[in-house]
Design an enzyme around this catalytic site. Structure first.
Site, PDB file in Angstrom:
ATOM      1  N   ARG A   1     -22.569  12.507  12.160  1.00 49.69           N
ATOM      2  CA  ARG A   1     -22.757  11.732  10.928  1.00 49.69           C
ATOM      3  C   ARG A   1     -23.681  10.538  11.101  1.00 49.69           C
ATOM      4  O   ARG A   1     -24.620  10.338  10.329  1.00 49.69           O
ATOM      5  CB  ARG A   1     -21.395  11.224  10.435  1.00 49.69           C
ATOM      6  CG  ARG A   1     -20.510  12.319   9.918  1.00 49.69           C
ATOM      7  CD  ARG A   1     -19.163  11.776   9.495  1.00 49.69           C
ATOM      8  NE  ARG A   1     -18.331  12.864   8.971  1.00 49.69           N
ATOM      9  CZ  ARG A   1     -17.087  12.714   8.546  1.00 49.69           C
ATOM     10  NH1 ARG A   1     -16.519  11.530   8.591  1.00 49.69           N
ATOM     11  NH2 ARG A   1     -16.414  13.731   8.080  1.00 49.69           N
TER      12      ARG A   1
ATOM     13  N   SER B   1     -19.062  17.769   0.728  1.00 51.10           N
ATOM     14  CA  SER B   1     -18.503  18.166   2.024  1.00 51.10           C
ATOM     15  C   SER B   1     -19.605  18.389   3.052  1.00 51.10           C
ATOM     16  O   SER B   1     -20.652  18.959   2.774  1.00 51.10           O
ATOM     17  CB  SER B   1     -17.688  19.438   1.886  1.00 51.10           C
ATOM     18  OG  SER B   1     -17.379  19.915   3.164  1.00 51.10           O
TER      19      SER B   1
ATOM     20  N   GLU C   1      -6.044   2.944   7.655  1.00 48.17           N
ATOM     21  CA  GLU C   1      -7.432   2.465   7.764  1.00 48.17           C
ATOM     22  C   GLU C   1      -7.490   0.945   7.896  1.00 48.17           C
ATOM     23  O   GLU C   1      -8.478   0.398   8.395  1.00 48.17           O
ATOM     24  CB  GLU C   1      -8.239   2.932   6.535  1.00 48.17           C
ATOM     25  CG  GLU C   1      -9.756   2.763   6.685  1.00 48.17           C
ATOM     26  CD  GLU C   1     -10.543   3.254   5.456  1.00 48.17           C
ATOM     27  OE1 GLU C   1      -9.961   3.941   4.604  1.00 48.17           O
ATOM     28  OE2 GLU C   1     -11.747   2.938   5.382  1.00 48.17           O
TER      29      GLU C   1
ATOM     30  N   GLY D   1       0.849  -1.192   0.000  1.00 46.04           N
ATOM     31  CA  GLY D   1       0.000   0.000   0.000  1.00 46.04           C
ATOM     32  C   GLY D   1       0.881   1.238   0.000  1.00 46.04           C
ATOM     33  O   GLY D   1       1.937   1.269   0.638  1.00 46.04           O
TER      34      GLY D   1
END
Lengths: 258, 647, 257
Positions: free
Chosen positions: B337, B284, B432, B40
Site C-alpha cells: 500500500r 477493495s 485503533e 466507543g
C-alpha cells in the site's frame, strides 16, 4: 387475517361453483339448493352460516384493529408519498373490504333473508305463482312441485337469481362487488401465505400469479351470471326446473287446480 | 513520563499465559461493586463492554452515534486474519506474528504482536459462536482467502462486509448486556474530558448531543476505544464523525501520545471530484490483482484527458507508463500500500495525473477483459464495478477506472503498555485508538483482528487485574461529587461557551478543510523537514485564527452539528501540529512515514534502526509549550530486522 | 468539467422534539452532479451558516452506505429514487437542473423527530436487546469449524444480516411496521445452528418488543423491500411469521410443571 381469510377464500370458491350450476339448467341448481336446505339438518346449515358470519366478523375485527394500530403508528404523514412497488390492490384492501362488506350485507338481505325493500317477493300462495306467473317471483320458502306425479320440495333459486339480476342496478352492484372481490383476492390470496410464513421469493412470484388467476376466476365465475341474465341467456322457469318435458307443466297446473 | 511496557518475562510464546496466571483476579461476587466506563462502541469498545459486563462488572458505554451499531468498524470490507491454518498452507501463530512485525516495518512491540497472533484463533471461534455469517465452503467449513499480499490464506470474511458482521456480532453481545441492565448505554454522547483523581482515571465528562446537557460519570476504570484520527486530513475514508477529541483530551490530561505520524494511505480510493467533497471511498485492494495502473507518459496527453479532449482508451500502448510494473517488476501492480500510493503521487506531481483535479491514475481492466472475457471480470469484481459506477457515473468495463490514494487508517495513538493501560493509571486504550500492534504500517485484515483481540480477550483480563490491584475497598469510592469532576465540567463548559462566542466569520468546516490541506500536503505521503517546519508554523497560525475568527451558529442546547465539528476541529488542529512534530522528529522513512530526505537512490524508504527503533511518545506540556518526547525502545529478540524489498 | 445544477429544496425544519415543524424552502446553486446527496446538503448548510442561520440537522456518518445513519425521505421515497441506495450513496446526477426536491424525516410514531431530519431510532436497539443475539460469553466458544454450516445457510444468514438498521423499511411502510427489520434479524440468527437454542424465545421476545414500541402491523404490501438500501427480501418477514407461529404453538402446548 390470514386464517379467517383462508376460510373466506375457500368459501368464495365453493359458492361460485355452486352458483355456476345455473348454467347446467334450473333443475340442477334448484336441486342443489334443495339439498343444501333440506337434506342437511337445519342445525348444520346454521352452523355453517354462523361459522361464516363469525369468520367475517373475525376478519373485520382483525382488519379494524390492524388499521387502528397502523394509523396510530404514523400520526404524521408525508408531504410527498410515493409508492414504489406495492400493488394497487394491496393498498386498497381497506376500501375494497368496506365496499365488499356493504355488498355482503345487501347480498344476504337480498338472497338469503330475502327482505330487500322494493324487491318483489313471491306471495305465500303457490297457486297464484304458478298460475299468475308473477313477473319477479322471488321465492321465500321451499315449495312443493310435482315431478312425475310426485310432490317434491324445491327452491326455485334459478328464478330468484334470474329475477334478481334482471334489475340492472342489482347486476351492476354485483359485478362491481365481484370485481372488488377479485382485487381483494389478488392481494389476499398470496398475502395469506406470507402471513403464516409459507412463502419465499420463488413461491411469492408463483403465488402472486396464482392469486391473480384466482381473483379473475372468481370474478368471471360470479359476474358471468348477471351478464348472462342481462343478455337473456338465462331465463326464469316457474316450474322450479323440475319439469323438463313439454306437457308436464300442464299436468302440474292441473294438479294444483284440483 | 514512565514508559514501562510491562512485558512479561519468559519466552515469547509463554508471555501471555504466564501473565494471565500472574494477574490479580476479582472475586465474581465482588465484580458488581466495580464500575467501568467504555468510550466507543466499535469492535474494541463494543466487545470490551460486553465482555466486562459478562464477567459481572457494571459498565457504562458511550458512543456519539445514535446506536452502538453504527461505529465505523462497520465499514471494514476485506476480512479478518487468524492463524488457524485451516488451509494447511503453513500458517502458524509465529508466522502471523512475523508477518505483522515485518509488515509494520519493525516498529511494533514484539510481545503485543505475538499475543495478538495467539488470540486470533479465539476471535474467529467467538465470532462464529455469536452468529457472524462467515463465508463457508460447500462442506460447511470456513472459507479463507489470501489478502493484502500475504503468502498464506488466513483471512476470514463475510462477503465484502466483514467489518459490519463482526461489529454486529459485538453489538448483539453488547445489546444482550444492555437488556440485562449490566451495561448502561449512552447513545449520542460525546466524551469531552477525562477526570483524574489522585493520578488515576476515575471518570469522564460527556455532552449529550441530543439535549446539549453536560453530565459527569464516575467509575473505577476508563477504557477508551475511540478509533483513529484519520479525519485530521479532512478527506479520508473515515466516517464523518470520527475524531481525536476523546484521545486528545486524555493526552492533555497526561496520557502519552505515541507515533502520531504513522498514518496509512490506501492506494485504491475513488479520486476527489471537487471542492464540495466530504469523504473518500475505498475500493477493495483486490482490484489490483487484474487491473493495471498507468498514467500517460506525456504530461500534455494527461492534460488533454483531464479536459475530456482525449479518450484514455485512445492512448497508444507506447504512450502509457505502467509505473508500478516498471518500478517493481516482481510485485508489479500488487506492490504494498505505502509504496503504490507514493508512486501514484509522484506521477501526479509530474503533471501526469488524470481525473478532473489531476489527482488520479488509471486502473485499467482493458487487458484483463481481453484476456479473460468480460464475464469473468464481472464475476470477480461485479459489485465493485457497480459501486464505482454508482459513485462516479463511469462504466469501468468501457473506460478505465481512476484511483488515487487516501488516508485510511492511523497506526499511531495513545501509548499503552502490555496491559493496554496508558500512562494514566486506570485508563486503558483499545483498538485503533492505541498505538500498539501495527508499527509503522498495518497489514490488510489486521485491524479487525486487533480491535476484537483487545476487546474480547485482553481488556477483560487486564482491566480486572487493575481493579483487583486497587482493592475492593476502593470500589466505587470516587463519586461525581469529587471536586475534580466539577473542575473538569467547568472546563468543558467554558470551552463550549468560548466556541460559541467567538463571533467570527469562518465556519468550522472551512477551518477543517484548511487543516486537512496543510496536513495532506506536508504530512501526507511524502514529508520533508522544510515542509513539516512550515506546516507547524501554519498550524499555529491556523489555531490562532480559529480561536479568533470562528463562527458557530446555533446554541449549546441541543443537536448542533456546527458546535460538534468546532470542538473536534479545535482538537484536530492541535493534534495535527503534534503529528508534524513527530514526523519531523523521525529522521527516517518507515512504513507509512516517508521522509524524502531518507530514501535510497531509487526512491525507496530508508529505515534507521540504529537511531529510531523506538516508539516516540509525546507528553503534553501546555498550550503553547513544546511537547516533550519520550522514547520506548523496541527490542527485537525474535525477529531479525531486515529491509523490506518488493523489487 | 462536471455539470452543475441549481435546485429548490423543501426541507422539514423542526427545532426540537417538542416544537412543531414546518417546511422551509431553500435554493442551492452550482451543485455538481458528482456530489452525493449529503454533500449537496453540506453545501446548503454552508450557505445557511454564511447567512448566520442554523444548518439543517441530519444523521450521517460513514457516507459509504453501511453505517445506516442517514435517514431522510427524498421526494416521497426513503433514501430517494435509486434502488438499493442509501441517501449518502445517492448522487446528484440522478437529479436535474431546476428540480424541486422535498426532504422529510422518517415518519413513524416510534421514531419521533429530535431535530429537523434527525429521528430517534432507539426502538430498533431495544428490539435487539430483547432477543437479537446469540448468547455466547467471550471465551466459551468451540472451534469455529466444529459446527459446520452449509454454504446455503451461511449465504442466507448473510443476506439477512446485511441489514444496516437504517429504518427505511419503517419509513416506507404505509403502516410504519418494523417487520422487515425484525424479520431480517430473526432470520439471520434463527437460521444458524448456533442460534437454534434461543430461537423461540428470541422470536417471541423480539416481536413482543416490536409491538410494544408502537410499530404498525404488516399488510404485506412490500414497500419496505423496495425502499431497503440492502434489498432485504420479504422472505425474511415470511421467515419471522413462520418462526413466530411455530413458537406460539410450542409455547401454547409447553409442559406445565
Amino acid at each position: 387475517m390470514a386464517l379467517s381469510g383462508l376460510v373466506l377464500v375457500l368459501f368464495v370458491m365453493g359458492h361460485m361453483l355452486g352458483n355456476l350450476q345455473i348454467f347446467l339448467g334450473p333443475e340442477v341448481i334448484n336441486a342443489y339448493a334443495y339439498k343444501l336446505h333440506e337434506l342437511l339438518p337445519a342445525s348444520a346449515l346454521w352452523a355453517v352460516r354462523l361459522v361464516l358470519l363469525g369468520t367475517i366478523a373475525v376478519h373485520i375485527w382483525a382488519a379494524v384493529t390492524l388499521t387502528l394500530d397502523n394509523r396510530k403508528a404514523r400520526p404524521q404523514g408525508y408531504l410527498e408519498d410515493k409508492v414504489v412497488q406495492a400493488s394497487y390492490s394491496s393498498r386498497t384492501m381497506r376500501m375494497s373490504g368496506i365496499i365488499l362488506l356493504a355488498f355482503i350485507i345487501f347480498h344476504i338481505a337480498h338472497f338469503t333473508v330475502r327482505a330487500v325493500p322494493g324487491m318483489q317477493y313471491e306471495s305465500e300462495s303457490k297457486e297464484s305463482r304458478i298460475l299468475e306467473k308473477t313477473e319477479v317471483p322471488l321465492v321465500k320458502d321451499g315449495e312443493a312441485v310435482l315431478k312425475n306425479g310426485q310432490e317434491e320440495m324445491t327452491f326455485n333459486v334459478n328464478d330468484m337469481m334470474v329475477a334478481g339480476f334482471k334489475v340492472w342496478w342489482v347486476s351492476a352492484f354485483y359485478i362491481i362487488a365481484t370485481g372488488l372481490l377479485c382485487m381483494h383476492l389478488t392481494h389476499g390470496f398470496s398475502s395469506m401465505f406470507q402471513s403464516v410464513g409459507l412463502r419465499n421469493g420463488l413461491w411469492r412470484r408463483r403465488l402472486d400469479r396464482a392469486a391473480l388467476a384466482y381473483g379473475w376466476v372468481v370474478f368471471i365465475g360470479f359476474a358471468i351470471i348477471p351478464i348472462a341474465v342481462m343478455a337473456g341467456l338465462l331465463k326464469q322457469d316457474p316450474t322450479g326446473g323440475l319439469v323438463s318435458q313439454v306437457g308436464e307443466t300442464a299436468a302440474i297446473t292441473e294438479s294444483l287446480e284440483k | 513520563m514512565n514508559l514501562d511496557s510491562k512485558i512479561p518475562e519468559g519466552p515469547l510464546s509463554e508471555k501471555w499465559s504466564s501473565h494471565k496466571f500472574n494477574m490479580k483476579l476479582v472475586n465474581p461476587s465482588n465484580r458488581r461493586k466495580y464500575s467501568v466506563i467504555v468510550v466507543g462502541s466499535g469492535l474494541a469498545g463494543g466487545s470490551a463492554a460486553a465482555s466486562l459486563a459478562e464477567q459481572g462488572y457494571n459498565v457504562s458505554c458511550f458512543c456519539y452515534q445514535d446506536s452502538p451499531r453504527r461505529a465505523h468498524s462497520i465499514a471494514a470490507q476485506g476480512g479478518i486474519n487468524a492463524s488457524k491454518n485451516y488451509q494447511n498452507d503453513g500458517d502458524s501463530v509465529y508466522r502471523l506474528f512475523y508477518d505483522t512485525v515485518k509488515g509494520g516495518d519493525y516498529r511494533a512491540r514484539e510481545a503485543n504482536v505475538y499475543r495478538l497472533s495467539e488470540v486470533s484463533s479465539d476471535i474467529i471461534d467467538q465470532c462464529a459462536a455469536n452468529g457472524v455469517p462467515f463465508a463457508r465452503e460447500y462442506g460447511g467449513l470456513l472459507a479463507n482467502r489470501s489478502f493484502g499480499g500475504a503468502q498464506v490464506s488466513r483471512t476470514f470474511y463475510a462477503r465484502g462486509q466483514t467489518g459490519q458482521q463482526l461489529l454486529l456480532g459485538a453489538y448483539s453481545a453488547l445489546s444482550k448486556q444492555i437488556g440485562l441492565g449490566k451495561v448502561k448505554m449512552f447513545n449520542r454522547h460525546e466524551m469531552l474530558d477525562l477526570v483524574k483523581v489522585d493520578g488515576h482515571a476515575k471518570g469522564i465528562i460527556v455532552r449529550n448531543m441530543a439535549t446539549g446537557e453536560l453530565t459527569r460519570h464516575a467509575s473505577d476504570a476508563v477504557v477508551l476505544a475511540t478509533g483513529g484520527y484519520g479525519n485530521v486530513f479532512f478527506l479520508s475514508t473515515n466516517a464523518q464523525g470520527c475524531n481525536v477529541t476523546a484521545a486528545y483530551r486524555a493526552h492533555k490530561r497526561g496520557a502519552g501520545m505515541a507515533n502520531p505520524c504513522y498514518t496509512q494511505i490506501h492506494p485504491t480510493c475513488i479520486p476527489v471530484h471537487g471542492d464540495k467533497q466530504s469523504k473518500l471511498t475505498l475500493m477493495s485492494e483486490s482490484l489490483r490483482n487484474d487491473g493495471r495502473i498507468w498514467t500517460p507518459k506525456d504530461a500534455e496527453v494527461a492534460a488533454k484527458i483531464r479536459k475530456g479532449e482525449t479518450d484514455p482508451n485512445s492512448v497508444a500502448e507506447d504512450d502509457r507508463d505502467y509505473f508500478l510494473e516498471r518500478k517493481y517488476p516482481s510485485f508489479g501492480n500488487l506492490a504494498p500500500r505505502d509504496i503504490s500510493s507514493r508512486a501514484a503521487k509522484e506521477a501526479c506531481d509530474e503533471g501526469r495525473g488524470v481525473a478532473s483535479t489531476g489527482l488520479g491514475v488509471f486502473l485499467d481492466f482493458r487487458d484483463a477483459i481481453k484476456r479473460d472475457g468480460q464475464n469473468t471480470i464481472k464475476e470477480r469484481y461485479g459489485n465493485l464495478f457497480d459501486m464505482y459506477q454508482c459513485i462516479t457515473g463511469d462504466n469501468p468495463y468501457e473506460t478505465p477506472m481512476m484511483i488515487f490514494p487516501a488516508v485510511h487508517y492511523t497506526m499511531g495513538g495513545l501509548w499503552v503498555d502490555y496491559n493496554l493501560e496508558s500512562t494514566i493509571p486506570g485508563m486503558f486504550v483499545g483498538g485503533e485508538a492505541n498505538f500498539s500492534d501495527h508499527g509503522a504500517n498495518r497489514l490488510g485484515a489486521s485491524a479487525l483482528m486487533q480491535g476484537l483481540s483487545d476487546g474480547y480477550f485482553v481488556l477483560p483480563y487486564t482491566v480486572g487485574n487493575y481493579l483487583g490491584k486497587q482493592g475492593v475497598a476502593d470500589a466505587g469510592k470516587v463519586t461525581t461529587e469529587h471536586p475534580a469532576f466539577a473542575e473538569a465540567e467547568a472546563n468543558v463548559k467554558a470551552r463550549t461557551d468560548k466556541l460559541l462566542s467567538i463571533g467570527g466569520t469562518e465556519s468550522p468546516r472551512s477551518f477543517h478543510k484548511r487543516l486537512g490541506h496543510i496536513i495532506w500536503e506536508q504530512c501526507g505521503m511524502a514529508r520533508s523537514k522544510e515542509g513539516l517546519e512550515g506546516a507547524i508554523k501554519d498550524l499555529q497560525a491556523l489555531r490562532k485564527e480559529f480561536w479568533t475568527n470562528l463562527r458557530v451558529v446555533g446554541d449549546a442546547d441541543g443537536i448542533n452539528p456546527e458546535l460538534e465539528r468546532a470542538g473536534r476541529v479545535a482538537d484536530f488542529i492541535e493534534f495535527g501540529e503534534l503529528m508534524c512534530r513527530d514526523a519531523l522528529m523521525r529522521e527516517e522513512s518507515c512504513g507509512g512515514h516517508f521522509r524524502v530526505e531518507h530514501q535510497t537512490e531509487d526512491g525507496e524508504a530508508l529505515r534507521d534502526d540504529e537511531n529510531f527503533a523506538f516508539a516516540g511518545v509525546w507528553e503534553y506540556k501546555g498550550d503553547d509549550i513544546e511537547p516533550q518526547l519520550h522514547k520506548e525502545s523496541l527490542i527485537y529478540e525474535n525477529v531479525e530486522l531486515a529491509t523490506r524489498s518488493y523489487k | 468539467m462536471e455539470k452543475t445544477m441549481d435546485l429548490t429544496l423543501k426541507v422539514w425544519r423542526q427545532k426540537s422534539a417538542n416544537s412543531t415543524g414546518t417546511f422551509e424552502t431553500y435554493g442551492v446553486k452550482d451543485v455538481s452532479e458528482g456530489s452525493s446527496f449529503l454533500e449537496m446538503l453540506d453545501t446548503l448548510s454552508e450557505d445557511l451558516v454564511e447567512k448566520g442561520k442554523e444548518p439543517v440537522a441530519f444523521d450521517h456518518d460513514c457516507r459509504e452506505g453501511i453505517c445506516g445513519s442517514c435517514s431522510m425521505t427524498i421526494n416521497g421515497i426513503p433514501h430517494g429514487p435509486e434502488k438499493a441506495t442509501t441517501a449518502c450513496q445517492l448522487h446528484m446526477r440522478h437529479f436535474h437542473d431546476g428540480q424541486t426536491i422535498t426532504i422529510e424525516p422518517w415518519r413513524a410514531k416510534p421514531f419521533p423527530v429530535i431535530k429537523d431530519l434527525v429521528v430517534d431510532r432507539s426502538p430498533f436497539d431495544r428490539i435487539i436487546q430483547s432477543g437479537g443475539f446469540i448468547t455466547s460469553r467471550a471465551g466459551s466458544a468451540v472451534d469455529a469449524n466444529a459446527i459446520p454450516i452449509s454454504k446455503a445457510t451461511a449465504d442466507y444468514a448473510m443476506d439477512a444480516a446485511a441489514c444496516i438498521g437504517c429504518g427505511a423499511c419503517v419509513a416506507a411502510c404505509p403502516n410504519a411496521s418494523a417487520m422487515l427489520f425484525t424479520g431480517a434479524k430473526v432470520s439471520h440468527m434463527n437460521s444458524l445452528p448456533q442460534g437454534k437454542a434461543e430461537k423461540d424465545r428470541r422470536t417471541l421476545a423480539m416481536v413482543a418488543t416490536m409491538d410494544g414500541e408502537g410499530f404498525g402491523g404488516c399488510t404485506n404490501v412490500g414497500e419496505c423491500e423496495a425502499a431497503c438500501p440492502k434489498s432485504i427480501s420479504l422472505d425474511m418477514i415470511a421467515h419471522l411469521n413462520r418462526d413466530y407461529a411455530t413458537a406460539q404453538i410450542k409455547n401454547f402446548f409447553k409442559p406445565v410443571a
